[in-house]
Motif scaffolding. Structure first.
Motif, PDB file in Angstrom:
ATOM      1  N   ALA A 171       0.848  -1.199   0.000  1.00  0.00           N
ATOM      2  CA  ALA A 171       0.000   0.000   0.000  1.00  0.00           C
ATOM      3  C   ALA A 171       0.883   1.249   0.000  1.00  0.00           C
ATOM      4  O   ALA A 171       0.628   2.199  -0.768  1.00  0.00           O
ATOM      5  CB  ALA A 171      -0.908  -0.017   1.221  1.00  0.00           C
ATOM      6  N   ALA A 172       1.933   1.233   0.858  1.00  0.00           N
ATOM      7  CA  ALA A 172       2.827   2.396   0.953  1.00  0.00           C
ATOM      8  C   ALA A 172       3.446   2.682  -0.415  1.00  0.00           C
ATOM      9  O   ALA A 172       3.513   3.847  -0.849  1.00  0.00           O
ATOM     10  CB  ALA A 172       3.915   2.147   1.989  1.00  0.00           C
ATOM     11  N   LEU A 173       3.872   1.617  -1.100  1.00  0.00           N
ATOM     12  CA  LEU A 173       4.492   1.795  -2.421  1.00  0.00           C
ATOM     13  C   LEU A 173       3.501   2.423  -3.403  1.00  0.00           C
ATOM     14  O   LEU A 173       3.844   3.327  -4.161  1.00  0.00           O
ATOM     15  CB  LEU A 173       4.949   0.441  -2.964  1.00  0.00           C
ATOM     16  CG  LEU A 173       6.374   0.012  -2.586  1.00  0.00           C
ATOM     17  CD1 LEU A 173       6.712  -1.314  -3.230  1.00  0.00           C
ATOM     18  CD2 LEU A 173       7.380   1.088  -3.032  1.00  0.00           C
ATOM     19  N   ARG A 174       2.257   1.917  -3.335  1.00  0.00           N
ATOM     20  CA  ARG A 174       1.247   2.439  -4.262  1.00  0.00           C
ATOM     21  C   ARG A 174       1.012   3.935  -4.010  1.00  0.00           C
ATOM     22  O   ARG A 174       0.905   4.723  -4.923  1.00  0.00           O
ATOM     23  CB  ARG A 174      -0.055   1.644  -4.135  1.00  0.00           C
ATOM     24  CG  ARG A 174      -0.004   0.319  -4.926  1.00  0.00           C
ATOM     25  CD  ARG A 174      -1.385  -0.255  -5.099  1.00  0.00           C
ATOM     26  NE  ARG A 174      -2.032  -0.534  -3.826  1.00  0.00           N
ATOM     27  CZ  ARG A 174      -1.779  -1.621  -3.079  1.00  0.00           C
ATOM     28  NH1 ARG A 174      -0.894  -2.512  -3.485  1.00  0.00           N
ATOM     29  NH2 ARG A 174      -2.407  -1.812  -1.958  1.00  0.00           N
ATOM     30  N   TRP A 175       0.923   4.328  -2.711  1.00  0.00           N
ATOM     31  CA  TRP A 175       0.723   5.755  -2.387  1.00  0.00           C
ATOM     32  C   TRP A 175       1.890   6.586  -2.932  1.00  0.00           C
ATOM     33  O   TRP A 175       1.704   7.678  -3.463  1.00  0.00           O
ATOM     34  CB  TRP A 175       0.627   5.971  -0.864  1.00  0.00           C
ATOM     35  CG  TRP A 175      -0.640   5.432  -0.231  1.00  0.00           C
ATOM     36  CD1 TRP A 175      -0.726   4.487   0.727  1.00  0.00           C
ATOM     37  CD2 TRP A 175      -1.988   5.821  -0.513  1.00  0.00           C
ATOM     38  NE1 TRP A 175      -2.022   4.234   1.070  1.00  0.00           N
ATOM     39  CE2 TRP A 175      -2.842   5.059   0.316  1.00  0.00           C
ATOM     40  CE3 TRP A 175      -2.582   6.742  -1.405  1.00  0.00           C
ATOM     41  CZ2 TRP A 175      -4.217   5.171   0.305  1.00  0.00           C
ATOM     42  CZ3 TRP A 175      -3.967   6.863  -1.406  1.00  0.00           C
ATOM     43  CH2 TRP A 175      -4.763   6.080  -0.570  1.00  0.00           C
ATOM     44  N   LEU A 176       3.104   6.034  -2.811  1.00  0.00           N
ATOM     45  CA  LEU A 176       4.281   6.795  -3.233  1.00  0.00           C
ATOM     46  C   LEU A 176       4.430   6.844  -4.764  1.00  0.00           C
ATOM     47  O   LEU A 176       4.994   7.783  -5.302  1.00  0.00           O
ATOM     48  CB  LEU A 176       5.558   6.184  -2.620  1.00  0.00           C
ATOM     49  CG  LEU A 176       5.695   6.354  -1.095  1.00  0.00           C
ATOM     50  CD1 LEU A 176       6.888   5.587  -0.570  1.00  0.00           C
ATOM     51  CD2 LEU A 176       5.826   7.832  -0.730  1.00  0.00           C
ATOM     52  N   ASN A 177       3.921   5.783  -5.455  1.00  0.00           N
ATOM     53  CA  ASN A 177       4.078   5.712  -6.915  1.00  0.00           C
ATOM     54  C   ASN A 177       3.019   6.506  -7.684  1.00  0.00           C
ATOM     55  O   ASN A 177       3.001   6.483  -8.900  1.00  0.00           O
ATOM     56  CB  ASN A 177       4.052   4.241  -7.383  1.00  0.00           C
ATOM     57  CG  ASN A 177       5.387   3.580  -7.071  1.00  0.00           C
ATOM     58  OD1 ASN A 177       6.386   4.278  -6.922  1.00  0.00           O
ATOM     59  ND2 ASN A 177       5.381   2.268  -6.949  1.00  0.00           N
ATOM     60  N   ILE A 183       2.138  11.368   0.544  1.00  0.00           N
ATOM     61  CA  ILE A 183       3.117  11.105   1.613  1.00  0.00           C
ATOM     62  C   ILE A 183       2.440  10.718   2.926  1.00  0.00           C
ATOM     63  O   ILE A 183       2.836   9.773   3.610  1.00  0.00           O
ATOM     64  CB  ILE A 183       4.025  12.339   1.840  1.00  0.00           C
ATOM     65  CG1 ILE A 183       4.713  12.747   0.534  1.00  0.00           C
ATOM     66  CG2 ILE A 183       5.081  12.073   2.925  1.00  0.00           C
ATOM     67  CD1 ILE A 183       5.724  11.769  -0.009  1.00  0.00           C
ATOM     68  N   ASP A 184       1.362  11.437   3.292  1.00  0.00           N
ATOM     69  CA  ASP A 184       0.686  11.171   4.570  1.00  0.00           C
ATOM     70  C   ASP A 184       0.154   9.744   4.631  1.00  0.00           C
ATOM     71  O   ASP A 184       0.311   9.048   5.631  1.00  0.00           O
ATOM     72  CB  ASP A 184      -0.477  12.153   4.765  1.00  0.00           C
ATOM     73  CG  ASP A 184       0.042  13.514   5.173  1.00  0.00           C
ATOM     74  OD1 ASP A 184       1.269  13.595   5.421  1.00  0.00           O
ATOM     75  OD2 ASP A 184      -0.756  14.464   5.220  1.00  0.00           O
ATOM     76  N   GLU A 185      -0.482   9.332   3.516  1.00  0.00           N
ATOM     77  CA  GLU A 185      -1.043   7.966   3.475  1.00  0.00           C
ATOM     78  C   GLU A 185       0.074   6.940   3.560  1.00  0.00           C
ATOM     79  O   GLU A 185      -0.032   5.923   4.272  1.00  0.00           O
ATOM     80  CB  GLU A 185      -1.828   7.742   2.156  1.00  0.00           C
ATOM     81  CG  GLU A 185      -3.015   8.644   1.966  1.00  0.00           C
ATOM     82  CD  GLU A 185      -4.131   8.351   2.966  1.00  0.00           C
ATOM     83  OE1 GLU A 185      -4.088   7.274   3.591  1.00  0.00           O
ATOM     84  OE2 GLU A 185      -5.040   9.185   3.145  1.00  0.00           O
ATOM     85  N   ALA A 186       1.173   7.194   2.817  1.00  0.00           N
ATOM     86  CA  ALA A 186       2.312   6.261   2.825  1.00  0.00           C
ATOM     87  C   ALA A 186       2.890   6.175   4.226  1.00  0.00           C
ATOM     88  O   ALA A 186       3.207   5.081   4.725  1.00  0.00           O
ATOM     89  CB  ALA A 186       3.376   6.725   1.832  1.00  0.00           C
ATOM     90  N   ALA A 187       2.989   7.337   4.911  1.00  0.00           N
ATOM     91  CA  ALA A 187       3.550   7.351   6.283  1.00  0.00           C
ATOM     92  C   ALA A 187       2.675   6.527   7.214  1.00  0.00           C
ATOM     93  O   ALA A 187       3.169   5.799   8.083  1.00  0.00           O
ATOM     94  CB  ALA A 187       3.662   8.791   6.770  1.00  0.00           C
ATOM     95  N   GLN A 188       1.348   6.627   7.008  1.00  0.00           N
ATOM     96  CA  GLN A 188       0.419   5.845   7.850  1.00  0.00           C
ATOM     97  C   GLN A 188       0.656   4.340   7.665  1.00  0.00           C
ATOM     98  O   GLN A 188       0.670   3.573   8.634  1.00  0.00           O
ATOM     99  CB  GLN A 188      -1.007   6.170   7.440  1.00  0.00           C
ATOM    100  CG  GLN A 188      -1.738   6.943   8.522  1.00  0.00           C
ATOM    101  CD  GLN A 188      -3.161   7.228   8.089  1.00  0.00           C
ATOM    102  OE1 GLN A 188      -3.815   6.403   7.460  1.00  0.00           O
ATOM    103  NE2 GLN A 188      -3.621   8.416   8.407  1.00  0.00           N
TER     104      GLN A 188
END
Ligand code: ADP
Length: 374
Positions: A171-177, A183-188
């Motif tokens: 999920a973090a990768l998808r938010w960042l890509n 960024i906020d979602e990836a950090a979560q």
């Protein structure tokens, strides 16, 4: 694992004090016997010298003292009666010699008996140490066996957070890509990953502690915490068999001076036994774990189930080693539970309530600040 108290050998008086005192008394008796004209069997008092030396527990020294006293008696007799050996003097000398000989023999026999007793005490201590070692080994083996039985739970406990980490990582990768990275979602997602990684680490630490060979030093432990940790280790097992769990923990939480891992072993044993009894009973599966204050000095833990219950006959022998009613049972679980609880100064027993099931419970002395903090 009983707290074995070493049988202590008899305390012996100081050898140098005894020998000085013996020499002083022997000289005093010799002076009275040889250099005074008292018509008494003063040599009889040499028995005090023999008894004094014997009290130090040294056999050769006692024999030496006996022969020394005999020699002094004869010397005293020769010195004081060299001019006229009267019948009375000879009789007094013989009485003294007889007293010394009899006392020495009794003292030597006593020493032999004491030496034998010491040997037996030593053997007893060795046997106690061997017993404590084997009980600890057995407890360790049973812990490993229990972990084996919990393999499904353990695997689930570890794979669940790892699977969650993988999901969150994706999920973090998808938010960042994204074209505009969130960024906020990836950090979560990363925060969630860290939380799951910690959870997996805690599970592994708990399992490692259970598998560890040597137990830790007793420490002040919160009994509610020990119950919760044990439940975590078997939670999947309970869920897998649709066992409904109810907890009722005392507030404030009772604390006991105990070995956390050993206590967890007791609880897991009791919970697993309950689970098996409920599977065998084919009825509703309800498990209740309670901590409460038994009295001012003791905390109580109760594991109650809705299983087969315990017959009057079995209640008296279920804590005996090798007693089992299960086809695959070892009959060691409850016996080890009892050793652990008793080694902590507590008591464990079983009841079968009228409304069915079994109630296994134990009490432990509450910690009154005698233990070190964990
Ligand atoms: P094992 O589980 O290998 O049989 P244990 O010492 O743990 O050895 O238990 C001994 C016996 O005590 C069991 O075989 C069972 O008959 C009885 N028992 C233990 N706990 C329960 C329970 N909660 N309900 C009914 N019987 C029980």
């Amino acid at each position: 694992m009983k707290n074995c108290r070493r049988a202590s050998p008899t305390v012996r008086p100081d050898v140098s004090v005894v020998s000085t005192l013996a020499v002083v008394i022997a000289l005093a008796v010799f002076v009275i016997d040889a250099l005074t004209s008292l018509e008494i069997a003063a040599g009889v008092f040499y028995v005090v010298v023999v008894l004094l030396v014997a009290s130090a527990g040294n056999r050769p020294a006692t024999i030496g003292a006996a022969w020394g006293c005999v020699a002094l008696t004869l010397l005293g007799f020769v010195m004081s009666h060299y001019d006229a050996y009267s019948g009375g003097a000879i009789a007094r000398c013989l009485v003294s010699l007889l007293a010394i000989a009899t006392t020495s023999m009794l003292a030597l026999r006593n020493l032999a008996a004491t030496a034998m007793l010491h040997e037996q005490v030593e053997l007893l201590n060795l046997a106690q140490e061997a017993l404590a070692r084997s009980t600890a080994e057995l407890a360790h083996v049973t812990r490993i066996t229990t972990l084996g039985e919990l393999a499904a739970s353990v695997a689930h406990e570890v794979t669940q957070p790892i699977a969650a980490i993988v999901t969150c990582g994706g999920a973090a990768l998808r938010w960042l890509n994204r074209p505009a990275p969130e960024i906020d979602e990836a950090a979560q997602s990363v925060t969630q990953m860290i939380r799951d990684a910690k959870r997996a680490d805690e599970v592994i630490q708990r399992i490692r502690a259970m598998a560890r060979k040597h137990d830790r030093l007793p420490a002040t432990s919160n009994l509610n915490g020990i119950c919760s940790e044990s439940i975590e280790l078997v939670r999947f097992e309970l869920e897998r068999h649709d066992i409904e769990l109810e907890t009722d923990f005392a507030v404030p939480a009772p604390t006991a001076c105990c070995d956390r891992v050993q206590l967890q072993q007791v609880l897991i044993n009791l919970i697993m036994n309950s689970a098996q009894a409920m599977l065998a009973a084919n009825g509703p599966r309800r498990l209740r774990i309670v901590t409460r204050w038994f009295d001012d000095a003791h905390a109580q833990v109760i594991v109650q189930d809705s299983g087969t219950g315990i017959s009057e006959d079995d209640r008296g022998r279920m804590f005996n080693a090798f007693f089992t009613t299960k086809a695959e049972g070892m009959g060691m679980g409850l016996s080890i539970c009892r050793s652990i609880v008793e080694a902590h100064g507590g008591r464990i027993w079983a009841e079968s309530p009228d409304d069915g099931g079994a109630m296994l419970q134990f009490i432990l002395p509450v910690d009154k600040g005698r233990c070190h903090e964990q």
